[in-house]
Design a protein around this motif. Structure first.
Motif, PDB file in Angstrom:
ATOM      1  N   ASP A 240       0.878  -1.179   0.000  1.00 52.82           N
ATOM      2  CA  ASP A 240       0.000   0.000   0.000  1.00 52.82           C
ATOM      3  C   ASP A 240       0.913   1.226   0.000  1.00 52.82           C
ATOM      4  N   PHE A 241       1.335   1.616  -1.200  1.00 48.83           N
ATOM      5  CA  PHE A 241       2.398   2.629  -1.287  1.00 48.83           C
ATOM      6  C   PHE A 241       1.874   4.054  -1.159  1.00 48.83           C
ATOM      7  N   ASN A 242       0.556   4.264  -1.325  1.00 55.40           N
ATOM      8  CA  ASN A 242       0.026   5.623  -1.114  1.00 55.40           C
ATOM      9  C   ASN A 242      -0.651   5.760   0.246  1.00 55.40           C
ATOM     10  N   ASP A 244      -3.260   4.562   1.741  1.00 55.70           N
ATOM     11  CA  ASP A 244      -4.696   4.819   1.915  1.00 55.70           C
ATOM     12  C   ASP A 244      -5.388   3.650   2.599  1.00 55.70           C
ATOM     13  N   ARG A 247      -4.271  -2.153  -0.519  1.00 50.47           N
ATOM     14  CA  ARG A 247      -3.319  -2.513  -1.573  1.00 50.47           C
ATOM     15  C   ARG A 247      -4.124  -2.607  -2.859  1.00 50.47           C
ATOM     16  N   ASN A 248      -3.845  -1.712  -3.776  1.00 48.18           N
ATOM     17  CA  ASN A 248      -4.639  -1.622  -5.005  1.00 48.18           C
ATOM     18  C   ASN A 248      -3.701  -1.543  -6.199  1.00 48.18           C
ATOM     19  N   ASP A 254       0.491   2.478  -5.887  1.00 48.68           N
ATOM     20  CA  ASP A 254       0.635   1.150  -5.284  1.00 48.68           C
ATOM     21  C   ASP A 254       1.357   0.198  -6.246  1.00 48.68           C
TER      22      ASP A 254
HETATM   23 CA   LIG Z   1      -3.061   2.031  -1.563  1.00 46.96          CA
END
Ligand SMILES: [Ca+2]
Length: 332
Positions: A240-242, A244, A247-248, A254
């Motif tokens: 989940d790199f942003n 939020d 995990r998208n 992401d």
């Molecule tokens: Ca995310």
């Protein structure tokens, strides 16, 4: 509940503001993922104890019934929920055809097919790929920089993988993942065991991440998002790199983080060589590619093998390498 929604929105807005990940996307992808966060349990009320039974294409499939039983016993899914889900699954004939290409008779040639590499290269090392790669890099500069530093992966390779896999998110696939994996697990032979495990991972992934299992779409083989992760890779390596809370892998930020994480976990070494041309065959670390005007020989390094972990093909890894270099040259 309303309050929770506002909090989530606020957290999302804050996360976007902090990371700058979602700003000005290079390409707009249709969202093939759910925009709600309902969990699998929302569809399977606990008071529902009587089995609803399996209907539809797989109504009489013993293999599907056994698989459902396994998911109930092993992972505590609701049987009536899975019966209802698999009653909606479709057998896809084109998936069966793609999984079973016509047999390649005759002995394996000593040298790669003449021109095979040239034709492969022409699909990916194009002006459109290079220009869109530069745009993708600019539009996701913060995320790519952060991923490169966090995971120790050269940024141009993160961009190039996404370019070769999905043309920077334009071709993420339109096949319903549930249909693809159900067909491959229960209507094909060659890699049925592999795809059954992927189907198991897919259902676990949807439950863990709050996806409605009929919604995600991807490749005919069940790969998802900008980086085309299979469900087991998604569960193991997606990030989940942003920030939020989800995990998208259909989200650019992401996807960038997740591709870099995949490379890092497979042993990528930043600033180390990938491949260089050489004259003729000279042992273990040389590969031969069949170009139109004769064979090309390349000396390959451990990073080349890391790219092949993504897709076990010399042509694929070389295309990623050359696209990475071309994008980097134009980006600078
Ligand atoms: Ca995310």
């Amino acid at each position: 509940m309303k309050n929770t929604g506002y909090k989530r929105l606020f957290k999302l807005a804050l996360a976007l503001a902090l990371t700058g990940c979602a700003g000005n996307p290079a390409v707009k992808t249709d969202a093939p993922y759910p925009n709600n966060t309902a969990t699998i349990h929302d569809h399977a009320p606990e008071y529902q104890t009587q089995s609803l039974g399996l209907t539809g294409t797989y109504a009489n499939s013993l293999a599907v019934q056994n698989f459902i039983r396994h998911m109930v016993l092993e992972h505590h899914f609701s049987e009536s929920y899975l019966n209802s889900l698999f009653s909606k699954a479709k057998r896809l004939d084109y998936v069966i055809r793609l999984e079973n290409p016509p047999p390649d008779f005759g002995p394996k040639p000593a040298h790669p097919k003449s021109g095979g590499w040239t034709r492969y290269r022409q699909q990916f090392i194009t002006e459109a790929h290079i220009n869109n790669g530069v745009a993708f890099w600019s539009n996701n500069a913060d995320a790519i920089q952060k991923a490169s530093v966090t995971y120790g992966v050269d940024p141009e390779y993160i961009v190039a993988i996404i370019g070769v896999e999905t043309f920077f998110g334009r071709n993420v696939g339109k096949t319903r993942i549930l249909d693809a994996l159900t067909t491959l697990a229960f209507d094909t032979q060659r890699r049925a065991k592999f795809f059954t495990t992927e189907l198991e991972n897919y259902l676990l992934m949807t439950r863990e991440e709050g996806y409605e299992p009929l919604q995600p779409v991807g490749s005919w083989a069940g790969a998802m998002g900008l980086g085309q992760f299979m469900p087991s890779s998604f569960r193991r390596l997606a990030v989940d790199f942003n920030n939020d809370g989800h995990r998208n892998l259909w989200d650019q930020c992401d996807a960038v983080g997740s591709v870099a994480h995949y490379f890092a976990r497979n042993g990528w070494q930043r600033n180390m060589p990938v491949a260089e041309p050489t004259r003729g065959y000279s042992g273990e670390s040389t590969i031969e590619l069949g170009a139109t005007n004769g064979s090309e020989y390349w000396r390959v390094h451990p990073n080349f093998k890391v790219i092949k972990k993504y897709n076990n093909s010399d042509k694929y890894a070389m295309a990623v390498h050359q696209l990475a270099l071309a994008i980097k040259q134009r980006h600078l």
